[in-house]
Design an enzyme around this catalytic site. Sequence first.
Site, PDB file in Angstrom:
ATOM      1  N   CYS A   1     -12.272   0.236   4.515  1.00  0.00           N
ATOM      2  CA  CYS A   1     -11.396  -0.828   4.046  1.00  0.00           C
ATOM      3  C   CYS A   1     -11.818  -2.170   4.613  1.00  0.00           C
ATOM      4  O   CYS A   1     -11.879  -3.156   3.908  1.00  0.00           O
ATOM      5  CB  CYS A   1      -9.961  -0.570   4.464  1.00  0.00           C
ATOM      6  SG  CYS A   1      -9.230   0.678   3.459  1.00  0.00           S
TER       7      CYS A   1
ATOM      8  N   CYS B   1       3.089  -4.781  15.322  1.00  0.00           N
ATOM      9  CA  CYS B   1       2.926  -4.412  13.904  1.00  0.00           C
ATOM     10  C   CYS B   1       2.240  -5.539  13.146  1.00  0.00           C
ATOM     11  O   CYS B   1       2.705  -6.682  13.176  1.00  0.00           O
ATOM     12  CB  CYS B   1       4.296  -4.128  13.300  1.00  0.00           C
ATOM     13  SG  CYS B   1       4.248  -3.828  11.531  1.00  0.00           S
TER      14      CYS B   1
ATOM     15  N   GLU C   1       0.808  -1.207   0.000  1.00  0.00           N
ATOM     16  CA  GLU C   1       0.000   0.000   0.000  1.00  0.00           C
ATOM     17  C   GLU C   1       0.847   1.265   0.000  1.00  0.00           C
ATOM     18  O   GLU C   1       2.001   1.261   0.419  1.00  0.00           O
ATOM     19  CB  GLU C   1      -0.909   0.020   1.215  1.00  0.00           C
ATOM     20  CG  GLU C   1      -0.134   0.173   2.485  1.00  0.00           C
ATOM     21  CD  GLU C   1      -0.845  -0.415   3.687  1.00  0.00           C
ATOM     22  OE1 GLU C   1      -1.999  -0.826   3.572  1.00  0.00           O
ATOM     23  OE2 GLU C   1      -0.206  -0.449   4.742  1.00  0.00           O
TER      24      GLU C   1
ATOM     25  N   GLU D   1      10.679  -3.414   6.052  1.00  0.00           N
ATOM     26  CA  GLU D   1      11.852  -2.756   6.650  1.00  0.00           C
ATOM     27  C   GLU D   1      12.762  -2.307   5.499  1.00  0.00           C
ATOM     28  O   GLU D   1      13.443  -3.132   4.886  1.00  0.00           O
ATOM     29  CB  GLU D   1      12.567  -3.753   7.578  1.00  0.00           C
ATOM     30  CG  GLU D   1      13.927  -3.323   8.083  1.00  0.00           C
ATOM     31  CD  GLU D   1      13.987  -1.894   8.619  1.00  0.00           C
ATOM     32  OE1 GLU D   1      13.249  -1.555   9.547  1.00  0.00           O
ATOM     33  OE2 GLU D   1      14.791  -1.105   8.083  1.00  0.00           O
TER      34      GLU D   1
ATOM     35  N   CYS E   1       7.116  -8.379   6.234  1.00  0.00           N
ATOM     36  CA  CYS E   1       8.353  -7.922   6.880  1.00  0.00           C
ATOM     37  C   CYS E   1       8.885  -9.061   7.744  1.00  0.00           C
ATOM     38  O   CYS E   1       8.121  -9.767   8.398  1.00  0.00           O
ATOM     39  CB  CYS E   1       8.085  -6.697   7.741  1.00  0.00           C
ATOM     40  SG  CYS E   1       9.581  -6.041   8.523  1.00  0.00           S
TER      41      CYS E   1
ATOM     42  N   SER F   1      12.880   3.563  14.800  1.00  0.00           N
ATOM     43  CA  SER F   1      11.772   3.048  15.616  1.00  0.00           C
ATOM     44  C   SER F   1      12.337   2.487  16.904  1.00  0.00           C
ATOM     45  O   SER F   1      12.798   1.348  16.940  1.00  0.00           O
ATOM     46  CB  SER F   1      11.023   1.970  14.829  1.00  0.00           C
ATOM     47  OG  SER F   1      10.421   2.566  13.702  1.00  0.00           O
ATOM     48  N   LEU F   2      12.289   3.285  17.952  1.00  0.00           N
ATOM     49  CA  LEU F   2      12.939   2.902  19.211  1.00  0.00           C
ATOM     50  C   LEU F   2      11.986   2.095  20.106  1.00  0.00           C
ATOM     51  O   LEU F   2      12.286   0.975  20.492  1.00  0.00           O
ATOM     52  CB  LEU F   2      13.449   4.163  19.921  1.00  0.00           C
ATOM     53  CG  LEU F   2      14.414   3.937  21.071  1.00  0.00           C
ATOM     54  CD1 LEU F   2      15.677   3.241  20.607  1.00  0.00           C
ATOM     55  CD2 LEU F   2      14.751   5.263  21.764  1.00  0.00           C
ATOM     56  N   HIS F   3      10.887   2.688  20.481  1.00  0.00           N
ATOM     57  CA  HIS F   3       9.792   2.009  21.200  1.00  0.00           C
ATOM     58  C   HIS F   3      10.074   1.544  22.627  1.00  0.00           C
ATOM     59  O   HIS F   3       9.166   1.043  23.287  1.00  0.00           O
ATOM     60  CB  HIS F   3       9.251   0.796  20.423  1.00  0.00           C
ATOM     61  CG  HIS F   3       8.893   1.115  19.004  1.00  0.00           C
ATOM     62  ND1 HIS F   3       8.100   2.176  18.657  1.00  0.00           N
ATOM     63  CD2 HIS F   3       9.244   0.515  17.841  1.00  0.00           C
ATOM     64  CE1 HIS F   3       7.969   2.201  17.343  1.00  0.00           C
ATOM     65  NE2 HIS F   3       8.650   1.221  16.826  1.00  0.00           N
TER      66      HIS F   3
ATOM     67  N   CYS G   1       7.971  -7.256  14.545  1.00  0.00           N
ATOM     68  CA  CYS G   1       7.683  -6.492  15.767  1.00  0.00           C
ATOM     69  C   CYS G   1       6.304  -6.893  16.311  1.00  0.00           C
ATOM     70  O   CYS G   1       5.370  -7.127  15.545  1.00  0.00           O
ATOM     71  CB  CYS G   1       7.715  -5.000  15.477  1.00  0.00           C
ATOM     72  SG  CYS G   1       9.326  -4.452  14.892  1.00  0.00           S
TER      73      CYS G   1
ATOM     74  N   CYS H   1       3.401   8.024   1.768  1.00  0.00           N
ATOM     75  CA  CYS H   1       3.980   6.955   2.590  1.00  0.00           C
ATOM     76  C   CYS H   1       4.024   5.703   1.730  1.00  0.00           C
ATOM     77  O   CYS H   1       2.992   5.282   1.207  1.00  0.00           O
ATOM     78  CB  CYS H   1       3.079   6.751   3.811  1.00  0.00           C
ATOM     79  SG  CYS H   1       3.534   5.351   4.832  1.00  0.00           S
TER      80      CYS H   1
ATOM     81  N   SER I   1      12.547   5.168   7.449  1.00  0.00           N
ATOM     82  CA  SER I   1      12.236   4.741   8.818  1.00  0.00           C
ATOM     83  C   SER I   1      12.758   3.322   8.990  1.00  0.00           C
ATOM     84  O   SER I   1      12.492   2.445   8.168  1.00  0.00           O
ATOM     85  CB  SER I   1      10.723   4.782   9.033  1.00  0.00           C
ATOM     86  OG  SER I   1      10.399   4.278  10.311  1.00  0.00           O
TER      87      SER I   1
HETATM   88  N1  SAH Z   1      10.024  -1.066   9.184  1.00  0.00           N
HETATM   89  C1  SAH Z   1      10.220   0.311   9.388  1.00  0.00           C
HETATM   90  C2  SAH Z   1       9.281   1.178   8.593  1.00  0.00           C
HETATM   91  C3  SAH Z   1       7.846   0.751   8.506  1.00  0.00           C
HETATM   92  S1  SAH Z   1       6.953   0.779  10.013  1.00  0.00           S
HETATM   93  C4  SAH Z   1      10.176   0.661  10.869  1.00  0.00           C
HETATM   94  O1  SAH Z   1       9.813  -0.208  11.660  1.00  0.00           O
HETATM   95  O2  SAH Z   1      10.544   1.766  11.211  1.00  0.00           O
HETATM   96  C5  SAH Z   1       6.777   2.531  10.258  1.00  0.00           C
HETATM   97  C6  SAH Z   1       6.407   2.940  11.668  1.00  0.00           C
HETATM   98  O3  SAH Z   1       5.100   2.473  12.054  1.00  0.00           O
HETATM   99  C7  SAH Z   1       7.380   2.391  12.683  1.00  0.00           C
HETATM  100  O4  SAH Z   1       7.771   3.380  13.593  1.00  0.00           O
HETATM  101  C8  SAH Z   1       6.542   1.354  13.352  1.00  0.00           C
HETATM  102  O5  SAH Z   1       7.029   1.092  14.628  1.00  0.00           O
HETATM  103  C9  SAH Z   1       5.160   1.947  13.355  1.00  0.00           C
HETATM  104  N2  SAH Z   1       4.101   0.968  13.597  1.00  0.00           N
HETATM  105  C10 SAH Z   1       4.057  -0.309  13.213  1.00  0.00           C
HETATM  106  N3  SAH Z   1       2.923  -0.906  13.645  1.00  0.00           N
HETATM  107  C11 SAH Z   1       2.221   0.014  14.328  1.00  0.00           C
HETATM  108  C12 SAH Z   1       0.962   0.009  14.998  1.00  0.00           C
HETATM  109  N4  SAH Z   1       0.199  -1.071  15.068  1.00  0.00           N
HETATM  110  N5  SAH Z   1       0.566   1.154  15.576  1.00  0.00           N
HETATM  111  C13 SAH Z   1       1.320   2.254  15.515  1.00  0.00           C
HETATM  112  N6  SAH Z   1       2.521   2.322  14.871  1.00  0.00           N
HETATM  113  C14 SAH Z   1       2.973   1.208  14.290  1.00  0.00           C
HETATM  114 FE1  SF4 Z   2       8.708  -4.580  10.069  1.00  0.00          FE
HETATM  115 FE2  SF4 Z   2       8.642  -1.973  10.782  1.00  0.00          FE
HETATM  116 FE3  SF4 Z   2       6.530  -3.614  11.196  1.00  0.00          FE
HETATM  117 FE4  SF4 Z   2       8.725  -3.926  12.652  1.00  0.00          FE
HETATM  118  S1  SF4 Z   2       7.382  -2.123  12.621  1.00  0.00           S
HETATM  119  S2  SF4 Z   2       7.554  -5.592  11.684  1.00  0.00           S
HETATM  120  S3  SF4 Z   2      10.304  -3.461  11.157  1.00  0.00           S
HETATM  121  S4  SF4 Z   2       7.354  -3.007   9.230  1.00  0.00           S
END
Ligand code: SAH
Ligand code: SF4
Length: 382
Positions: free
Chosen positions: A344, A118, A91, A166, A111, A219-221, A115, A104, A197
Amino acid sequence: MTTNLLNFDLEGLAAFCESLGEKRFRAMQLFRWIHQRGASDFSQMTDLAKSLREKLPALAHIQGLPVVSRHDSADGTIKWLFDVGAGDVVEAVFIPETDRGTLCISSQAGCAVGCRFCSTGHQGFSRNLTTAEILAQLWFAEHELRRQFGKDERVISNVVMMGMGEPLQNYAQLLPALKVMLDDHAYGMSRRRVTVSTSGVVPMIDRLAVDCPVALAVSLHAPSDELRDQLVPLNRKYPIAELLEACLRYQAHAPRDFITFEYCMLDGVNDQPEHAHELVKLMKQQALSGLSCKFNLIPFNPFPASGLKRSAMPQVLQFAKILMAAGIVTTIRKTRGDDIDAACGQLAGDVQDRTGARERMASQRQGMLGGIKVVIDKRIAS
Ligand code: SAH
Ligand code: SF4
Protein backbone atom coordinates in the site's frame (compact mmCIF):
# COMPACT_ATOMS: atom_id res chain seq x y z
CA MET A 1 -31.47 12.81 -7.73
CA THR A 2 -33.16 9.49 -7.07
CA THR A 3 -33.06 7.54 -3.80
CA ASN A 4 -30.26 5.05 -3.14
CA LEU A 5 -31.99 1.96 -1.78
CA LEU A 6 -28.83 0.97 0.11
CA ASN A 7 -29.83 3.70 2.55
CA PHE A 8 -32.80 1.76 3.88
CA ASP A 9 -33.33 -0.93 6.46
CA LEU A 10 -36.40 -3.10 5.82
CA GLU A 11 -38.71 -0.66 7.65
CA GLY A 12 -37.37 2.24 5.61
CA LEU A 13 -37.74 0.33 2.37
CA ALA A 14 -41.31 -0.65 3.30
CA ALA A 15 -42.14 3.01 3.93
CA PHE A 16 -40.55 3.91 0.59
CA CYS A 17 -42.64 1.25 -1.19
CA GLU A 18 -45.78 2.47 0.52
CA SER A 19 -45.03 6.00 -0.62
CA LEU A 20 -45.13 4.63 -4.17
CA GLY A 21 -48.50 3.01 -3.50
CA GLU A 22 -46.89 -0.44 -3.38
CA LYS A 23 -47.55 -3.20 -0.84
CA ARG A 24 -45.05 -3.65 1.97
CA PHE A 25 -44.16 -7.19 0.92
CA ARG A 26 -42.62 -5.72 -2.23
CA ALA A 27 -40.02 -4.20 0.05
CA MET A 28 -39.02 -7.64 1.26
CA GLN A 29 -38.60 -8.85 -2.29
CA LEU A 30 -36.52 -5.83 -3.22
CA PHE A 31 -34.48 -6.12 -0.05
CA ARG A 32 -33.61 -9.74 -0.80
CA TRP A 33 -32.59 -8.93 -4.34
CA ILE A 34 -30.33 -6.17 -3.16
CA HIS A 35 -28.65 -7.74 -0.16
CA GLN A 36 -28.93 -11.50 -0.68
CA ARG A 37 -28.37 -11.53 -4.42
CA GLY A 38 -26.30 -8.40 -4.83
CA ALA A 39 -28.55 -7.03 -7.57
CA SER A 40 -28.24 -3.43 -8.66
CA ASP A 41 -30.42 -3.57 -11.75
CA PHE A 42 -34.20 -3.56 -11.33
CA SER A 43 -34.74 -5.42 -14.58
CA GLN A 44 -33.07 -8.49 -13.02
CA MET A 45 -35.74 -8.67 -10.31
CA THR A 46 -38.03 -11.02 -12.14
CA ASP A 47 -40.47 -11.70 -9.32
CA LEU A 48 -41.33 -8.02 -8.93
CA ALA A 49 -44.44 -6.86 -10.76
CA LYS A 50 -43.45 -5.60 -14.19
CA SER A 51 -45.14 -2.26 -13.54
CA LEU A 52 -42.96 -1.73 -10.46
CA ARG A 53 -39.81 -2.83 -12.27
CA GLU A 54 -40.54 -0.22 -14.90
CA LYS A 55 -41.41 2.49 -12.41
CA LEU A 56 -38.38 2.10 -10.13
CA PRO A 57 -35.50 3.34 -12.32
CA ALA A 58 -36.97 6.83 -12.46
CA LEU A 59 -37.29 6.98 -8.66
CA ALA A 60 -34.51 4.92 -7.15
CA HIS A 61 -31.12 3.37 -7.68
CA ILE A 62 -28.83 0.85 -5.97
CA GLN A 63 -25.38 2.34 -5.95
CA GLY A 64 -22.22 1.06 -4.28
CA LEU A 65 -18.94 2.98 -3.86
CA PRO A 66 -16.20 3.27 -6.48
CA VAL A 67 -13.25 1.06 -5.57
CA VAL A 68 -9.98 2.98 -5.56
CA SER A 69 -7.78 -0.03 -4.93
CA ARG A 70 -7.62 -3.59 -3.69
CA HIS A 71 -4.69 -5.27 -1.99
CA ASP A 72 -4.36 -8.96 -1.28
CA SER A 73 -2.12 -10.30 1.46
CA ALA A 74 -0.39 -13.66 1.24
CA ASP A 75 -2.40 -14.70 4.30
CA GLY A 76 -5.71 -14.10 2.50
CA THR A 77 -6.50 -10.70 4.00
CA ILE A 78 -7.98 -8.31 1.46
CA LYS A 79 -8.22 -4.54 1.76
CA TRP A 80 -10.33 -2.27 -0.37
CA LEU A 81 -10.18 1.49 -0.51
CA PHE A 82 -13.43 3.18 -1.53
CA ASP A 83 -13.84 6.68 -2.89
CA VAL A 84 -16.51 8.61 -0.97
CA GLY A 85 -16.02 11.84 -2.91
CA ALA A 86 -14.32 15.19 -2.31
CA GLY A 87 -10.96 13.48 -1.95
CA ASP A 88 -12.03 11.24 0.92
CA VAL A 89 -11.42 7.52 0.91
CA VAL A 90 -12.48 4.88 3.42
CA GLU A 91 -11.45 1.30 3.75
CA ALA A 92 -12.83 -2.15 4.44
CA VAL A 93 -10.80 -5.23 5.22
CA PHE A 94 -11.75 -8.88 4.86
CA ILE A 95 -10.06 -11.33 7.21
CA PRO A 96 -10.62 -15.00 6.39
CA GLU A 97 -10.26 -17.63 9.09
CA THR A 98 -11.07 -21.30 9.05
CA ASP A 99 -14.38 -20.96 10.87
CA ARG A 100 -15.45 -17.45 9.86
CA GLY A 101 -14.93 -14.51 7.56
CA THR A 102 -14.78 -11.09 9.18
CA LEU A 103 -15.24 -7.75 7.47
CA CYS A 104 -13.90 -4.66 9.18
CA ILE A 105 -15.71 -1.54 7.98
CA SER A 106 -15.57 2.24 8.34
CA SER A 107 -18.27 4.52 9.73
CA GLN A 108 -16.81 7.97 9.03
CA ALA A 109 -14.32 9.66 6.73
CA GLY A 110 -11.75 10.66 9.33
CA CYS A 111 -12.64 10.92 13.02
CA ALA A 112 -13.27 13.79 15.42
CA VAL A 113 -12.16 11.99 18.61
CA GLY A 114 -8.47 12.51 17.88
CA CYS A 115 -6.85 9.66 19.83
CA ARG A 116 -3.10 10.13 20.07
CA PHE A 117 -2.18 6.68 18.78
CA CYS A 118 -4.58 6.63 15.82
CA SER A 119 -3.71 7.90 12.37
CA THR A 120 -7.38 8.48 11.51
CA GLY A 121 -7.54 10.64 14.61
CA HIS A 122 -4.52 12.61 13.40
CA GLN A 123 -6.15 13.03 10.01
CA GLY A 124 -9.12 14.89 11.53
CA PHE A 125 -12.79 14.65 10.70
CA SER A 126 -14.20 14.96 7.19
CA ARG A 127 -17.76 13.71 7.44
CA ASN A 128 -20.14 11.00 8.53
CA LEU A 129 -20.76 8.19 6.09
CA THR A 130 -24.36 7.65 5.06
CA THR A 131 -26.11 4.35 5.80
CA ALA A 132 -25.66 3.50 2.12
CA GLU A 133 -21.91 4.16 2.31
CA ILE A 134 -21.53 2.02 5.44
CA LEU A 135 -23.55 -0.81 3.92
CA ALA A 136 -21.96 -0.48 0.48
CA GLN A 137 -18.71 -1.81 1.97
CA LEU A 138 -20.44 -5.01 3.11
CA TRP A 139 -22.68 -5.30 0.06
CA PHE A 140 -19.76 -4.98 -2.29
CA ALA A 141 -17.34 -7.22 -0.37
CA GLU A 142 -19.87 -10.01 0.19
CA HIS A 143 -20.91 -10.27 -3.44
CA GLU A 144 -17.45 -9.68 -4.83
CA LEU A 145 -16.08 -12.50 -2.68
CA ARG A 146 -18.95 -14.83 -3.59
CA ARG A 147 -18.18 -14.24 -7.25
CA GLN A 148 -14.48 -14.72 -6.63
CA PHE A 149 -14.88 -17.92 -4.61
CA GLY A 150 -17.73 -19.22 -6.81
CA LYS A 151 -20.01 -19.51 -3.76
CA ASP A 152 -23.76 -19.12 -3.43
CA GLU A 153 -23.83 -18.89 0.32
CA ARG A 154 -22.52 -16.31 2.72
CA VAL A 155 -18.80 -15.57 2.79
CA ILE A 156 -18.81 -12.85 5.45
CA SER A 157 -20.04 -14.18 8.78
CA ASN A 158 -18.91 -11.33 11.07
CA VAL A 159 -18.73 -7.57 10.85
CA VAL A 160 -16.63 -5.34 13.09
CA MET A 161 -17.06 -1.56 13.09
CA MET A 162 -13.33 -1.06 13.58
CA GLY A 163 -12.34 0.74 10.42
CA MET A 164 -12.13 4.51 10.20
CA GLY A 165 -14.28 6.65 12.43
CA GLU A 166 -16.20 6.53 15.68
CA PRO A 167 -19.41 4.62 14.90
CA LEU A 168 -21.28 6.01 17.90
CA GLN A 169 -20.68 9.56 16.68
CA ASN A 170 -22.60 8.60 13.56
CA TYR A 171 -25.44 6.83 15.29
CA ALA A 172 -28.34 7.87 13.06
CA GLN A 173 -26.65 6.39 9.99
CA LEU A 174 -25.17 3.43 11.82
CA LEU A 175 -28.38 2.04 13.29
CA PRO A 176 -30.20 1.19 10.03
CA ALA A 177 -26.95 -0.34 8.74
CA LEU A 178 -26.74 -2.61 11.78
CA LYS A 179 -30.37 -3.59 11.32
CA VAL A 180 -29.69 -4.64 7.74
CA MET A 181 -26.72 -6.75 8.86
CA LEU A 182 -28.97 -8.60 11.33
CA ASP A 183 -32.04 -8.87 9.11
CA ASP A 184 -32.85 -12.41 7.97
CA HIS A 185 -33.97 -11.03 4.63
CA ALA A 186 -30.56 -9.41 4.14
CA TYR A 187 -27.32 -10.70 5.77
CA GLY A 188 -28.96 -12.57 8.67
CA MET A 189 -26.00 -12.21 11.03
CA SER A 190 -26.48 -13.02 14.67
CA ARG A 191 -26.29 -10.20 17.17
CA ARG A 192 -23.03 -11.52 18.57
CA ARG A 193 -21.36 -11.57 15.17
CA VAL A 194 -21.67 -7.84 14.66
CA THR A 195 -19.35 -5.74 16.84
CA VAL A 196 -19.48 -2.01 17.43
CA SER A 197 -16.18 -0.67 18.71
CA THR A 198 -16.31 2.66 20.52
CA SER A 199 -13.96 5.04 22.25
CA GLY A 200 -16.73 5.55 24.80
CA VAL A 201 -19.65 7.74 23.71
CA VAL A 202 -21.67 7.02 26.84
CA PRO A 203 -25.16 8.29 25.84
CA MET A 204 -24.96 6.38 22.58
CA ILE A 205 -23.90 3.15 24.31
CA ASP A 206 -27.20 3.46 26.18
CA ARG A 207 -29.11 4.07 22.95
CA LEU A 208 -27.49 1.10 21.26
CA ALA A 209 -28.35 -1.13 24.22
CA VAL A 210 -32.03 -0.44 23.63
CA ASP A 211 -32.11 -0.18 19.85
CA CYS A 212 -29.78 -2.96 18.75
CA PRO A 213 -27.59 -4.65 21.40
CA VAL A 214 -24.89 -6.10 19.20
CA ALA A 215 -21.48 -7.11 20.58
CA LEU A 216 -19.72 -4.15 22.19
CA ALA A 217 -15.99 -3.45 22.19
CA VAL A 218 -14.76 -0.51 24.24
CA SER A 219 -11.41 1.11 23.54
CA LEU A 220 -10.09 1.60 27.05
CA HIS A 221 -6.30 1.92 26.61
CA ALA A 222 -5.61 3.19 30.13
CA PRO A 223 -6.43 2.28 33.73
CA SER A 224 -6.81 5.86 35.00
CA ASP A 225 -8.54 9.04 33.87
CA GLU A 226 -5.27 10.89 34.12
CA LEU A 227 -3.69 8.74 31.42
CA ARG A 228 -6.82 8.10 29.37
CA ASP A 229 -7.47 11.87 29.13
CA GLN A 230 -4.21 12.13 27.23
CA LEU A 231 -4.74 9.17 24.92
CA VAL A 232 -8.48 9.35 24.21
CA PRO A 233 -9.61 12.99 24.49
CA LEU A 234 -13.26 11.90 24.74
CA ASN A 235 -12.43 10.66 28.24
CA ARG A 236 -12.56 14.25 29.48
CA LYS A 237 -16.23 14.24 28.63
CA TYR A 238 -17.04 10.65 29.64
CA PRO A 239 -14.53 9.47 32.25
CA ILE A 240 -13.80 5.84 33.00
CA ALA A 241 -16.27 5.42 35.86
CA GLU A 242 -19.15 6.68 33.69
CA LEU A 243 -18.01 4.55 30.81
CA LEU A 244 -17.91 1.40 32.91
CA GLU A 245 -21.33 2.13 34.35
CA ALA A 246 -22.64 2.39 30.80
CA CYS A 247 -21.02 -0.99 30.04
CA LEU A 248 -22.84 -2.50 32.97
CA ARG A 249 -26.15 -1.07 31.79
CA TYR A 250 -25.38 -2.38 28.30
CA GLN A 251 -24.89 -5.86 29.62
CA ALA A 252 -28.36 -5.84 31.11
CA HIS A 253 -29.63 -5.68 27.51
CA ALA A 254 -27.19 -8.27 26.19
CA PRO A 255 -27.21 -10.99 28.81
CA ARG A 256 -24.46 -13.60 28.78
CA ASP A 257 -22.33 -11.41 26.50
CA PHE A 258 -18.83 -10.28 27.31
CA ILE A 259 -17.79 -6.73 26.73
CA THR A 260 -14.40 -6.61 25.09
CA PHE A 261 -11.99 -3.95 26.29
CA GLU A 262 -9.39 -3.03 23.74
CA TYR A 263 -6.04 -1.89 25.01
CA CYS A 264 -3.46 -0.59 22.58
CA MET A 265 0.02 -1.36 23.96
CA LEU A 266 2.20 1.77 23.80
CA ASP A 267 5.80 1.43 24.81
CA GLY A 268 6.49 3.12 28.14
CA VAL A 269 3.12 4.89 28.13
CA ASN A 270 0.46 2.42 29.31
CA ASP A 271 2.24 -0.95 29.21
CA GLN A 272 4.05 -1.09 32.56
CA PRO A 273 3.29 -3.67 35.27
CA GLU A 274 1.86 -0.92 37.47
CA HIS A 275 -0.66 -0.12 34.74
CA ALA A 276 -1.68 -3.76 34.62
CA HIS A 277 -2.09 -3.87 38.41
CA GLU A 278 -4.12 -0.68 38.33
CA LEU A 279 -6.31 -2.21 35.64
CA VAL A 280 -6.82 -5.33 37.71
CA LYS A 281 -7.96 -3.19 40.64
CA LEU A 282 -10.38 -1.30 38.40
CA MET A 283 -11.78 -4.46 36.89
CA LYS A 284 -12.15 -6.21 40.23
CA GLN A 285 -14.43 -3.42 41.36
CA GLN A 286 -16.41 -3.88 38.16
CA ALA A 287 -16.59 -7.63 38.53
CA LEU A 288 -18.10 -7.09 41.95
CA SER A 289 -20.83 -5.08 40.31
CA GLY A 290 -21.41 -7.88 37.82
CA LEU A 291 -19.58 -6.78 34.67
CA SER A 292 -18.23 -9.63 32.59
CA CYS A 293 -15.52 -8.63 30.22
CA LYS A 294 -12.39 -9.71 28.46
CA PHE A 295 -9.30 -7.82 27.40
CA ASN A 296 -7.79 -7.64 24.00
CA LEU A 297 -4.24 -6.30 23.96
CA ILE A 298 -3.40 -4.70 20.63
CA PRO A 299 0.24 -4.20 19.67
CA PHE A 300 0.38 -0.56 18.56
CA ASN A 301 0.96 0.02 14.91
CA PRO A 302 3.31 2.99 14.77
CA PHE A 303 3.08 5.91 12.37
CA PRO A 304 5.53 8.81 12.36
CA ALA A 305 3.27 11.66 13.52
CA SER A 306 2.32 9.80 16.70
CA GLY A 307 5.77 9.88 18.30
CA LEU A 308 4.80 6.60 19.98
CA LYS A 309 6.34 3.14 19.86
CA ARG A 310 4.96 -0.39 19.90
CA SER A 311 5.52 -2.28 23.16
CA ALA A 312 7.99 -5.11 22.90
CA MET A 313 6.36 -8.55 22.95
CA PRO A 314 7.81 -9.57 26.35
CA GLN A 315 6.22 -6.44 27.81
CA VAL A 316 2.87 -7.35 26.27
CA LEU A 317 3.15 -10.90 27.60
CA GLN A 318 4.05 -9.71 31.06
CA PHE A 319 1.06 -7.37 31.02
CA ALA A 320 -1.23 -10.16 29.87
CA LYS A 321 0.03 -12.48 32.58
CA ILE A 322 -0.79 -9.98 35.31
CA LEU A 323 -4.33 -9.67 34.00
CA MET A 324 -4.72 -13.41 33.62
CA ALA A 325 -3.33 -14.13 37.07
CA ALA A 326 -6.20 -12.00 38.35
CA GLY A 327 -8.66 -14.14 36.40
CA ILE A 328 -9.27 -11.69 33.55
CA VAL A 329 -9.67 -13.37 30.18
CA THR A 330 -7.00 -11.80 28.00
CA THR A 331 -6.11 -12.18 24.34
CA ILE A 332 -3.31 -10.68 22.32
CA ARG A 333 -4.16 -9.59 18.84
CA LYS A 334 -2.28 -11.42 16.16
CA THR A 335 -1.30 -9.33 13.19
CA ARG A 336 -2.52 -10.16 9.71
CA GLY A 337 -1.81 -8.79 6.28
CA ASP A 338 1.57 -7.28 7.10
CA ASP A 339 2.80 -7.76 3.57
CA ILE A 340 0.11 -5.57 2.02
CA ASP A 341 1.07 -2.63 4.19
CA ALA A 342 4.27 -2.38 2.26
CA ALA A 343 2.42 -2.73 -1.00
CA CYS A 344 0.00 0.00 0.00
CA GLY A 345 2.73 2.41 0.86
CA GLN A 346 4.35 1.74 -2.49
CA LEU A 347 1.10 2.21 -4.34
CA ALA A 348 0.33 5.56 -2.75
CA GLY A 349 1.89 7.42 -5.66
CA ASP A 350 -0.30 5.68 -8.22
CA VAL A 351 -3.60 7.24 -7.34
CA GLN A 352 -5.05 10.33 -8.96
CA ASP A 353 -3.92 13.72 -7.72
CA ARG A 354 -7.28 14.55 -6.27
CA THR A 355 -7.22 11.58 -3.93
CA GLY A 356 -3.47 11.39 -3.54
CA ALA A 357 -3.18 13.02 -0.16
CA ARG A 358 -6.01 11.06 1.31
CA GLU A 359 -4.74 7.86 -0.22
CA ARG A 360 -1.44 8.39 1.51
CA MET A 361 -3.22 9.03 4.78
CA ALA A 362 -5.30 5.95 4.27
CA SER A 363 -2.22 3.96 3.42
CA GLN A 364 -0.72 4.85 6.75
CA ARG A 365 -3.97 3.95 8.36
CA GLN A 366 -4.08 0.78 6.31
CA GLY A 367 -0.80 -0.03 7.88
CA MET A 368 -2.80 -0.12 11.02
CA LEU A 369 -5.66 -2.05 9.56
CA GLY A 370 -3.38 -4.44 7.82
CA GLY A 371 -0.93 -4.87 10.60
CA ILE A 372 -2.97 -4.57 13.71
CA LYS A 373 -6.63 -4.38 13.27
CA VAL A 374 -6.80 -7.03 10.63
CA VAL A 375 -6.21 -9.55 13.21
CA ILE A 376 -7.28 -12.66 14.89
CA ASP A 377 -7.53 -12.92 18.58
CA LYS A 378 -5.13 -15.42 19.86
CA ARG A 379 -5.75 -16.77 23.32
CA ILE A 380 -2.55 -17.03 25.25
CA ALA A 381 -2.10 -20.13 27.28
CA SER A 382 -2.33 -19.46 30.97
N1 SAH B 1 -13.45 4.60 16.83
C1 SAH B 1 -13.66 3.29 17.31
C2 SAH B 1 -13.54 2.24 16.24
C3 SAH B 1 -12.42 2.37 15.25
S1 SAH B 1 -10.81 2.21 15.91
C4 SAH B 1 -12.77 2.99 18.50
O1 SAH B 1 -11.88 3.79 18.78
O2 SAH B 1 -12.99 1.99 19.15
C5 SAH B 1 -10.76 0.47 16.25
C6 SAH B 1 -9.66 0.04 17.20
O3 SAH B 1 -8.34 0.25 16.66
C7 SAH B 1 -9.72 0.80 18.51
O4 SAH B 1 -9.59 -0.06 19.60
C8 SAH B 1 -8.51 1.67 18.38
O5 SAH B 1 -8.07 2.07 19.64
C9 SAH B 1 -7.52 0.82 17.64
N2 SAH B 1 -6.41 1.58 17.06
C10 SAH B 1 -6.44 2.81 16.54
N3 SAH B 1 -5.21 3.19 16.12
C11 SAH B 1 -4.37 2.17 16.37
C12 SAH B 1 -2.98 1.95 16.15
N4 SAH B 1 -2.20 2.86 15.59
N5 SAH B 1 -2.48 0.77 16.53
C13 SAH B 1 -3.25 -0.16 17.09
N6 SAH B 1 -4.59 -0.02 17.31
C14 SAH B 1 -5.14 1.15 16.96
FE1 SF4 C 1 -11.41 7.81 16.23
FE2 SF4 C 1 -11.27 5.27 17.13
FE3 SF4 C 1 -9.15 6.47 15.95
FE4 SF4 C 1 -9.92 7.26 18.37
S1 SF4 C 1 -9.14 5.22 17.80
S2 SF4 C 1 -9.38 8.63 16.66
S3 SF4 C 1 -12.13 7.06 18.20
S4 SF4 C 1 -11.08 5.98 14.99
